[in-house]
Design an enzyme around this catalytic site. Structure first.
Site, PDB file in Angstrom:
ATOM      1  N   CYS A   1     -73.232  13.766  -3.401  1.00  0.00           N
ATOM      2  CA  CYS A   1     -72.739  14.567  -4.518  1.00  0.00           C
ATOM      3  C   CYS A   1     -71.231  14.789  -4.374  1.00  0.00           C
ATOM      4  CB  CYS A   1     -73.471  15.904  -4.571  1.00  0.00           C
ATOM      5  SG  CYS A   1     -73.022  17.035  -3.223  1.00  0.00           S
TER       6      CYS A   1
ATOM      7  N   GLU B   1     -75.500  15.135   4.391  1.00  0.00           N
ATOM      8  CA  GLU B   1     -74.214  14.508   4.706  1.00  0.00           C
ATOM      9  C   GLU B   1     -73.264  15.490   5.398  1.00  0.00           C
ATOM     10  OE1 GLU B   1     -75.554  12.783   0.652  1.00  0.00           O
ATOM     11  OE2 GLU B   1     -75.717  14.688   1.722  1.00  0.00           O
TER      12      GLU B   1
ATOM     13  N   HIS C   1     -76.194  20.274   2.931  1.00  0.00           N
ATOM     14  CA  HIS C   1     -76.678  18.944   2.551  1.00  0.00           C
ATOM     15  C   HIS C   1     -76.674  18.065   3.785  1.00  0.00           C
ATOM     16  CE1 HIS C   1     -75.684  19.162  -2.035  1.00  0.00           C
ATOM     17  NE2 HIS C   1     -76.305  20.254  -1.597  1.00  0.00           N
TER      18      HIS C   1
ATOM     19  N   CYS D   1     -70.290  16.660  -1.135  1.00  0.00           N
ATOM     20  CA  CYS D   1     -70.372  15.803   0.044  1.00  0.00           C
ATOM     21  C   CYS D   1     -69.245  14.781   0.061  1.00  0.00           C
ATOM     22  CB  CYS D   1     -71.740  15.135   0.109  1.00  0.00           C
ATOM     23  SG  CYS D   1     -73.066  16.325   0.437  1.00  0.00           S
TER      24      CYS D   1
END
Length: 143
Positions: A76, A48, A46, A79
């Site tokens: 999420c 992040e 992801h 993250c």
């Protein structure tokens, strides 16, 4: 946030869900990333997480004390875990994620005093622009 939005646009151009992230330390952008789980074959890739990894390498420290992470979409749960472990001081995000958001939508992980670290949160920054990128991406995919 504009830097993160540019990264999200790059993700869309590569067929990835358009989410971008940037990490600032001491007023300087030290890392920029976008979603790459498809391209890297890595479900943890992801924006992040990738930005946190890059910031750690560039600063030479796995703790990002004093850092601000900008994300075009609410991080999420996964993250949020990375943000907490990295000791990111502040998270600024754009669009809320009612299906997977771990910051305000489903959970409030970053502000939970039971954690060993609490991260300040600001949401809704350029949310319309980030949300529009997502809507257009998924609209195009459904056609």
């Amino acid at each position: 946030m504009r830097v993160a939005l540019d990264a999200a646009r790059r993700a869309a151009g590569e067929g990835e869900v358009p989410v971008g992230a940037a990490v600032m330390v001491g007023g300087e952008v030290v890392a920029v990333a976008h979603n790459e789980p498809i391209g890297l074959g890595d479900p943890t890739a992801h924006a992040e997480v990738l930005a946190i990894r890059e910031a750690g390498r560039k600063t030479g420290n796995y703790r990002l004390a004093g850092a601000t992470l900008y994300a075009t979409v609410e991080p999420c749960v996964m993250c949020c875990g990375a943000i907490l472990h990295a000791r990111v001081e502040r998270v600024v995000f754009g669009a809320a994620d009612p299906k997977a958001g771990g910051v305000v939508s489903l959970y409030r992980l970053l502000e939970d005093a039971r954690q060993n670290h609490v991260t300040a949160v600001t949401g809704g920054v350029l949310a319309e622009e980030g949300g529009a990128l997502l809507k257009e991406f998924f609209r195009t995919r459904r056609q």
